[in-house]
Design a protein around this motif. Structure first.
Motif, PDB file in Angstrom:
ATOM      1  N   PHE A 177       0.825  -1.203   0.000  1.00  0.00           N
ATOM      2  CA  PHE A 177       0.000   0.000   0.000  1.00  0.00           C
ATOM      3  C   PHE A 177       0.862   1.256   0.000  1.00  0.00           C
ATOM      4  CE2 PHE A 177      -2.176   3.320   2.533  1.00  0.00           C
ATOM      5  CZ  PHE A 177      -3.209   3.607   1.658  1.00  0.00           C
ATOM      6  N   ARG A 178       1.951   1.223   0.747  1.00  0.00           N
ATOM      7  CA  ARG A 178       2.867   2.370   0.753  1.00  0.00           C
ATOM      8  C   ARG A 178       3.419   2.639  -0.646  1.00  0.00           C
ATOM      9  NH1 ARG A 178       6.988   2.409   5.914  1.00  0.00           N
ATOM     10  NH2 ARG A 178       5.504   3.190   7.478  1.00  0.00           N
ATOM     11  N   LEU A 179       3.842   1.582  -1.304  1.00  0.00           N
ATOM     12  CA  LEU A 179       4.391   1.747  -2.650  1.00  0.00           C
ATOM     13  C   LEU A 179       3.326   2.225  -3.638  1.00  0.00           C
ATOM     14  CD1 LEU A 179       6.615  -1.474  -2.850  1.00  0.00           C
ATOM     15  CD2 LEU A 179       7.368   0.885  -2.441  1.00  0.00           C
ATOM     16  N   ALA A 180       2.135   1.652  -3.535  1.00  0.00           N
ATOM     17  CA  ALA A 180       1.068   2.051  -4.451  1.00  0.00           C
ATOM     18  C   ALA A 180       0.654   3.498  -4.218  1.00  0.00           C
ATOM     19  CB  ALA A 180      -0.136   1.125  -4.268  1.00  0.00           C
ATOM     20  N   GLU A 181       0.619   3.911  -2.948  1.00  0.00           N
ATOM     21  CA  GLU A 181       0.244   5.283  -2.654  1.00  0.00           C
ATOM     22  C   GLU A 181       1.312   6.258  -3.143  1.00  0.00           C
ATOM     23  OE1 GLU A 181      -0.463   9.009  -0.582  1.00  0.00           O
ATOM     24  OE2 GLU A 181       1.324   7.740  -0.429  1.00  0.00           O
ATOM     25  N   ALA A 182       2.582   5.882  -2.980  1.00  0.00           N
ATOM     26  CA  ALA A 182       3.668   6.745  -3.453  1.00  0.00           C
ATOM     27  C   ALA A 182       3.629   6.888  -4.973  1.00  0.00           C
ATOM     28  CB  ALA A 182       5.012   6.189  -2.998  1.00  0.00           C
ATOM     29  N   VAL A 226      -8.597  -2.906   4.082  1.00  0.00           N
ATOM     30  CA  VAL A 226      -9.950  -2.855   4.630  1.00  0.00           C
ATOM     31  C   VAL A 226     -10.477  -4.270   4.862  1.00  0.00           C
ATOM     32  CG1 VAL A 226     -12.337  -2.165   4.173  1.00  0.00           C
ATOM     33  CG2 VAL A 226     -10.462  -0.625   3.582  1.00  0.00           C
ATOM     34  N   ALA A 227     -10.189  -5.171   3.919  1.00  0.00           N
ATOM     35  CA  ALA A 227     -10.642  -6.557   4.054  1.00  0.00           C
ATOM     36  C   ALA A 227      -9.980  -7.247   5.244  1.00  0.00           C
ATOM     37  CB  ALA A 227     -10.347  -7.326   2.775  1.00  0.00           C
ATOM     38  N   PHE A 228      -8.787  -6.836   5.614  1.00  0.00           N
ATOM     39  CA  PHE A 228      -8.094  -7.405   6.773  1.00  0.00           C
ATOM     40  C   PHE A 228      -8.650  -6.873   8.093  1.00  0.00           C
ATOM     41  CE2 PHE A 228      -4.015  -8.319   4.198  1.00  0.00           C
ATOM     42  CZ  PHE A 228      -4.555  -9.527   3.791  1.00  0.00           C
ATOM     43  N   GLY A 229      -9.524  -5.883   8.028  1.00  0.00           N
ATOM     44  CA  GLY A 229     -10.138  -5.357   9.235  1.00  0.00           C
ATOM     45  C   GLY A 229      -9.525  -4.069   9.740  1.00  0.00           C
ATOM     46  N   LEU A 230      -8.653  -3.439   8.991  1.00  0.00           N
ATOM     47  CA  LEU A 230      -8.052  -2.177   9.415  1.00  0.00           C
ATOM     48  C   LEU A 230      -9.036  -1.032   9.204  1.00  0.00           C
ATOM     49  CD1 LEU A 230      -5.487  -4.026   9.078  1.00  0.00           C
ATOM     50  CD2 LEU A 230      -4.235  -1.918   8.559  1.00  0.00           C
ATOM     51  N   SER A 231      -9.085  -0.120  10.171  1.00  0.00           N
ATOM     52  CA  SER A 231      -9.962   1.037  10.061  1.00  0.00           C
ATOM     53  C   SER A 231      -9.348   2.067   9.119  1.00  0.00           C
ATOM     54  CB  SER A 231     -10.190   1.653  11.439  1.00  0.00           C
ATOM     55  OG  SER A 231      -8.953   2.119  11.983  1.00  0.00           O
ATOM     56  N   LYS A 232     -10.158   3.076   8.772  1.00  0.00           N
ATOM     57  CA  LYS A 232      -9.649   4.134   7.899  1.00  0.00           C
ATOM     58  C   LYS A 232      -8.487   4.879   8.552  1.00  0.00           C
ATOM     59  CE  LYS A 232     -14.036   4.976   5.506  1.00  0.00           C
ATOM     60  NZ  LYS A 232     -15.069   5.987   5.181  1.00  0.00           N
ATOM     61  N   ILE A 240      -5.360   2.718   8.361  1.00  0.00           N
ATOM     62  CA  ILE A 240      -4.794   2.702   7.006  1.00  0.00           C
ATOM     63  C   ILE A 240      -4.052   3.999   6.725  1.00  0.00           C
ATOM     64  CG2 ILE A 240      -5.371   2.605   4.556  1.00  0.00           C
ATOM     65  CD1 ILE A 240      -7.706   0.789   5.277  1.00  0.00           C
ATOM     66  N   ALA A 241      -4.615   5.113   7.181  1.00  0.00           N
ATOM     67  CA  ALA A 241      -3.935   6.399   6.986  1.00  0.00           C
ATOM     68  C   ALA A 241      -2.623   6.447   7.763  1.00  0.00           C
ATOM     69  CB  ALA A 241      -4.855   7.539   7.409  1.00  0.00           C
ATOM     70  N   GLN A 242      -2.591   5.851   8.967  1.00  0.00           N
ATOM     71  CA  GLN A 242      -1.365   5.835   9.763  1.00  0.00           C
ATOM     72  C   GLN A 242      -0.314   4.902   9.182  1.00  0.00           C
ATOM     73  OE1 GLN A 242      -2.751   4.777  13.665  1.00  0.00           O
ATOM     74  NE2 GLN A 242      -3.492   6.845  14.146  1.00  0.00           N
ATOM     75  N   THR A 243      -0.729   3.988   8.308  1.00  0.00           N
ATOM     76  CA  THR A 243       0.226   3.073   7.681  1.00  0.00           C
ATOM     77  C   THR A 243       1.306   3.829   6.916  1.00  0.00           C
ATOM     78  OG1 THR A 243      -1.438   1.332   7.483  1.00  0.00           O
ATOM     79  CG2 THR A 243       0.441   1.199   6.000  1.00  0.00           C
TER      80      THR A 243
END
Length: 256
Positions: A125-130, A163-169, A172-175
């Motif tokens: 996710f970090r790589l995709a967001e970057a 999200v499917a793993f159960g992480l909140s919004k 995910i933002a703190q990731t």
């Protein structure tokens, strides 16, 4: 000859009428005897005699008969107002935030877990967001529309997996900002308010996906499973009233 036949016919008619009258008379006599036999055992009482004998005469109408059944019961969580807390991926318990019997509110932290699969997905996710941020900041014409669509799709897929793993919004933002050693840790939050009725784990334990860690139930509406014996074949309809007695206290209930 004609006169003889006529007299014979008249005689037959008189005989028929005589037999008919005799049969009718017997029928009336039998009916009268039956009525006399039916009324022979009847007793007539005056109004004063009825009062002395405490006899009340009422009109016969259809009424519902109320009957009370007694049975032991077991208090259980309301299946329609309870929530099972479970991980969606194989994990290890890092820390608990709620104890057995504790009342929690919606949104409270319950347990923190660690998963290598979650850590791997957070890295993606970090790589995709970057990459998505890079292509959106580039001047128009320097990247193709296909590259923009691909970067956007990879970002959305990586986000949806977290999200499917159960992480909140918020998680995910703190990731995007947490330190690498914290990758893979995620917290499960209460999805409803209630009391923690079960607590089936220990810190450091490895748990499989889907296993029940906690059960949160709304104590304002509980279920009671009544144990009726097998020989009680009476039908109890939905909506019937019930009275529960627990430790000397009584509570109104309804059969569902």
């Amino acid at each position: 000859m004609y006169l003889r036949n006529f007299m014979r016919y008249a005689l037959l008619c008189v005989c028929y009428m005589t037999v008919t009258n005799i049969y009718a008379t017997e029928q009336a006599h039998n009916h009268q005897e039956n009525e006399q036999a039916e009324h022979a055992n009847e007793v007539s009482l005056t109004e004063q005699q009825q009062q002395l004998a405490n006899i009340k005469v009422e009109r016969l109408v259809l009424k519902k008969h109320k009957q009370t059944l007694y049975a032991p019961g077991e208090i259980k969580a309301n299946g329609y107002a309870s929530y099972v807390v479970s991980p969606r991926v194989d994990s290890i318990v890092v820390k608990r935030h709620a104890l057995l019997g504790q009342h929690v509110n919606k949104g409270d932290s319950l347990v923190t877990l660690f998963s290598g699969e979650v850590a791997s997905q957070q890295t993606e996710f970090r790589l995709a967001e970057a990459e998505w941020q890079r292509v959106t900041k580039m001047t128009p014409g320097t990247v193709s529309e296909k590259q923009i669509l691909t970067a956007k799709a990879e970002y959305e897929v990586a986000y949806s997996r977290l999200v499917a793993f159960g992480l909140s919004k918020q998680a995910i933002a703190q990731t995007l900002t947490i330190s690498p050693e914290k990758l893979g840790e995620y917290t499960l939050f209460a999805q409803t308010s209630g009391a923690v009725l079960t607590d089936n784990f220990a810190q450091g334990q490895r748990v499989d996906s889907g296993i029940e860690l906690m059960l949160i139930a709304d104590e304002s509406a509980l279920w009671v499973a009544a144990q009726l014996s097998a020989n009680q074949d009476r039908t109890i309809s939905n909506g019937s009233t019930a009275l529960l007695e627990v430790n000397g206290n009584r509570y109104q209930a309804r059969v569902i």
